[in-house]
Design an enzyme around this catalytic site. Structure first.
Site, short mmCIF file in Angstrom:
data_model
loop_
_atom_site.label_atom_id
_atom_site.label_comp_id
_atom_site.label_asym_id
_atom_site.label_seq_id
_atom_site.Cartn_x
_atom_site.Cartn_y
_atom_site.Cartn_z
N HIS A 80 131.00 49.97 24.50
CA HIS A 80 131.51 48.70 24.80
C HIS A 80 130.41 47.95 24.41
CE1 HIS A 80 135.43 49.98 26.56
NE2 HIS A 80 134.90 50.79 27.05
N GLU A 96 132.59 58.70 33.40
CA GLU A 96 131.65 57.93 33.86
C GLU A 96 131.10 58.33 35.36
OE1 GLU A 96 133.86 54.35 34.32
OE2 GLU A 96 133.98 54.10 32.20
N GLU A 141 135.64 54.26 22.68
CA GLU A 141 136.26 52.80 23.33
C GLU A 141 135.42 51.65 22.75
OE1 GLU A 141 136.43 53.04 27.65
OE2 GLU A 141 136.76 55.00 27.82
N ASN A 191 132.94 61.76 28.73
CA ASN A 191 132.80 60.33 28.29
C ASN A 191 132.17 59.37 29.36
OD1 ASN A 191 134.18 58.56 26.26
ND2 ASN A 191 135.50 57.93 28.00
N ASP A 231 134.31 48.20 21.42
CA ASP A 231 134.78 46.88 21.22
C ASP A 231 133.56 46.05 21.09
OD1 ASP A 231 133.99 46.79 24.18
OD2 ASP A 231 136.36 46.66 24.61
O1 9MR Z 1 141.32 49.10 29.46
C1 9MR Z 1 141.51 49.58 30.63
C2 9MR Z 1 142.11 48.47 31.62
O2 9MR Z 1 143.58 48.18 31.15
C3 9MR Z 1 142.37 48.97 33.11
O3 9MR Z 1 142.63 48.01 33.90
C4 9MR Z 1 140.65 49.48 33.45
C5 9MR Z 1 140.83 49.89 34.87
O4 9MR Z 1 139.53 50.27 35.11
O5 9MR Z 1 140.43 50.51 32.66
C6 9MR Z 1 140.32 49.83 31.13
O6 9MR Z 1 139.99 51.07 30.55
C7 9MR Z 1 138.76 51.65 31.00
C8 9MR Z 1 138.45 52.94 30.56
O7 9MR Z 1 139.76 53.89 31.20
C9 9MR Z 1 137.24 53.92 30.74
N1 9MR Z 1 136.02 53.12 30.30
C10 9MR Z 1 136.13 51.68 30.47
C11 9MR Z 1 137.31 51.21 30.21
C12 9MR Z 1 137.38 49.35 30.35
O8 9MR Z 1 137.26 49.14 31.68
#
Ligand code: 9MR
Length: 396
Positions: free
Chosen positions: A262, A184, A290, A226, A292
């Site tokens: 997402h 990101e 990732e 990513n 969903d």
């Molecule tokens: O799913 C993850 C969540 O449990 C955490 O609290 C969060 C913190 O920012 O990160 C989530 O996973 C992220 C991933 O690492 C990177 N892309 C976005 C995902 C959803 O926020």
């Protein structure tokens, strides 16, 4: 339990391809008994996944089917643990390889939870997507509390990032299939995010350094950039495309680009296949990392009950199109939903005004939803037209 909706012609395709599709039984049920074998269906051998599991169906077309894993559940929640092993051929730690968790105190590593996942993956013949080495979020507070500001000097930050990457990649050397090296780094408008890393380097130079350090530490791991919203053609996807093209031109050891995926039924479905393909055409592997598919839902405590009873049809369509986009692009080596039980999804906690949820393949009771069966059918049908590079996308 939802009954799967059988596609027209599916049964004959399934018969031709030798895949037994489940009826109203659970996804883990074995093949149906023939009359001659009437009686209890023998359980499949423990070391071989059921033929109709997502992972077995993915194997038939050379596509790893992954999941993000919540380490609070793995090992302690029996159903969660069983499904993780039975349905998926790749795992991504949802949180436990992030810097905040591996080095909560400066200079003291805690690999315990991540090591446990790697062991689980080996035992269950799964590959691991390492996530993630360089990000502005989930940094330890001693480094930065918001990812954009810090009390540390630029020189300190540079030395810290190098050590972090080298130590972490070496710790897991040989055990990681794909690393999300950088996560990101661009905003939705296509501008670089001005994170602590960007500021320390005075630009995006930290990214090439990060890939080079990771490659030195584990030359066999596939190294990925990513990000989210790359699925849609637009300023962000275009900016990342141009940027990774320059990395390739500079011979930076980048192997692939991860499309997080997402998705949300309130927006149109993105031109995902075209975007996967144009990145692949740069000589890169691609992956959906990732996935969903969220939709509007009721307020707490029913955050995973869609407000529109027809929402699941839109969700099925989005899941199916996301899968088909990957299947259609030869260089797409893995398809990873961001977890598999709605109770554990990050969505309801993040998108709560208005409330969204119900984004995964399994419901709050860890029962497969209709979206699960749609993917099962797409994979089974794809096996009729093999065009993919082979299990594991050419590695392991
Ligand atoms: O799913 C993850 C969540 O449990 C955490 O609290 C969060 C913190 O920012 O990160 C989530 O996973 C992220 C991933 O690492 C990177 N892309 C976005 C995902 C959803 O926020």
């Amino acid at each position: 339990m939802h009954r799967p909706k059988l596609a027209i012609g599916l049964v004959s395709v399934a018969l031709l391809s030798g895949v037994a599709l489940v009826g109203s039984a659970s996804a883990e049920a074995g093949p149906a008994a023939t009359p001659a074998q009437a009686g209890p269906v023998p359980a499949p051998p423990q070391d071989r996944p059921a033929a109709d599991s997502l992972r077995a169906l993915g194997d038939r077309v050379g596509l790893r089917i992954g999941t993000a894993v919540n380490m609070d559940e793995l090992g302690s929640n029996a159903d969660y643990t069983r499904i993780t092993a039975e349905q998926f051929s790749s795992v991504t730690p949802e949180n436990v390889m992030k810097w905040q968790l591996v080095e909560p105190t400066r200079g003291t590593y805690d690999w315990a939870a991540a090591d446990r996942l790697v062991e689980f993956a080996k035992k269950n013949k799964q590959l691991v997507r390492g996530h993630t080495l360089v990000w502005h979020s989930q940094l330890p507070t001693w480094l930065s509390s918001d990812g954009y500001t810090t009390t540390l000097s630029n020189d300190e930050l540079k030395a810290l990032l190098k050590k972090h990457i080298q130590d972490q990649v070496k710790h897991f050397k040989g055990d990681i299939w794909q690393w999300d090296v950088v996560n990101e780094a661009f905003d939705d408008d296509g501008k670089p995010r001005e994170t602590v890393w960007y500021k320390a380097w005075g630009g995006l130079g930290y990214i090439a350094d990060a890939f080079r350090w990771a490659h030195e530490a584990d030359p066999k791991a596939l190294l990925f950039y990513n990000d989210y919203n790359l699925e849609f053609t637009g300023p962000k996807s275009n900016a990342v495309y141009d940027f990774v093209k320059t990395l390739k031109a500079q011979r930076v050891p980048i192997d692939g680009v991860g499309f997080q995926g997402h998705l949300d039924t309130q927006y149109g479905f993105p031109d995902l296949q075209n975007n996967l393909q144009r990145f692949a055409d740069l000589g890169l592997k691609v992956a959906e990392t990732e996935v969903d598919v969220r939709t509007f839902t009721e307020a707490a405590p029913n955050v995973n009950t869609p407000t529109d009873p027809l929402a699941s049809y839109a969700q099925e369509s989005y899941w199916s199109r996301a899968m088909k986009a990957c299947l259609a692009v030869r260089e797409c080596i893995s398809f990873t939903p961001w977890g598999f039980g709605d109770t554990y999804s990050w969505i309801p906690g993040w998108f709560d005004d208005p409330q969204e949820g119900a984004a995964l393949l399994y419901d709050g009771n860890l029962q497969p939803k209709s979206q699960y069966y749609v993917l099962q059918q797409d994979l089974a049908l794809a096996a009729g037209a093999p065009h993919r590079p082979g299990p594991g996308g050419g590695r392991h």
